[in-house]
Design a protein around this motif. Structure first.
Motif: not given
Length: 252
Positions: A12-22
């Motif tokens: 889940e943190i990896a997906v949040i990081e993808r959102a954070g990168r955007v």
């Protein structure tokens, strides 16, 4: 009042990081657009196009009825300024808050930027607020207490002679933009829940040159300093991972 903190899995943190990168890429893009003569509506349109182009969803648009992709807060505006036909002027400072959703998870970050040449006082406020954020982030470690973050932010801001906004706070983040726990920017150290692996927080100092008091304008969103002093806002989303703390809203 009970607090329900939802710890996240590494996946889940990896997906949040993808959102954070955007979010991080959008902020980097918007830095280049901020200049005298640009309207905040222009910035909002560009941000929406950018976020959608990255395969994400703007997080703020429609959130509790909010009408725009960005929050654009100028000078004495603290947070939640609504983009409009207002043109940026030389010497302004503008807080830009950006959120994005990827696969149902949120990323959230903010910066305060100069518009052209700004006063030494405004530049110092920006530096101190960013330093307060860095101090807060440094306390996001497993075993610390929640208020260690709050105290670190407050200490940096007040050491510079500024005040922290007390009516608005940072927050947990994940499948919802705002989750428990709330993260005030003030408080004594060593209090509150103990920080654990899997915790994801949005840390966001709001620092005023003058007093801490704020009020909400008639649009029911824009928050301004009551004494009309300048305010700055910085924010990052950060997680405690198995490898330690990791800021999720950095482009690199």
């Amino acid at each position: 009042m009970s607090v329900m903190i939802i710890l996240k899995t590494p996946q889940e943190i990896a997906v949040i990081e993808r959102a954070g990168r955007v979010v991080a890429l959008a902020i980097a893009f918007l830095r280049e657009q901020v200049k005298p003569g640009v309207t905040t509506a222009d910035l909002d349109r560009l941000a929406e196009e950018f976020i959608i182009g990255e395969g994400a969803i703007p997080a703020f648009k429609g959130y509790r009825g909010y009408p725009a992709t960005l929050c654009t807060s100028i000078n004495e505006e603290v947070v939640h300024g609504i983009p409009s036909a207002r043109r940026l002027e030389e010497g302004d400072i503008i807080g830009i808050d950006v959120g994005a959703i990827v696969e149902g998870f949120y990323g959230d970050a903010a910066v305060t930027l100069p518009v052209g040449r700004i006063s030494d006082e405004a530049a110092r406020l920006i530096r101190v607020t960013e330093a307060a954020l860095a101090a807060g982030l440094a306390q996001v470690r497993a075993g610390n207490r929640l208020s260690d973050i709050s105290h670190a932010v407050q200490t940096v801001a007040e050491a510079a002679g500024y005040s922290v906004v007390t009516d608005f706070v940072g927050h947990g983040i994940g499948r919802n933009l705002h989750e428990d726990p709330q993260v005030p920017n003030f408080g004594k150290p060593g209090e509150g829940p103990r920080l654990k692996e899997g915790l994801v927080l949005a840390i966001e100092p709001m620092v005023n040159i003058g007093g801490h008091e704020v009020e909400v304008l008639s649009d029911r969103w824009t928050v301004v300093t009551r004494d009309k002093s300048l305010s700055a806002h910085f924010e990052h989303t950060i997680a405690i991972t198995p490898d330690g703390p990791k800021v999720l809203t950095r482009a690199a």
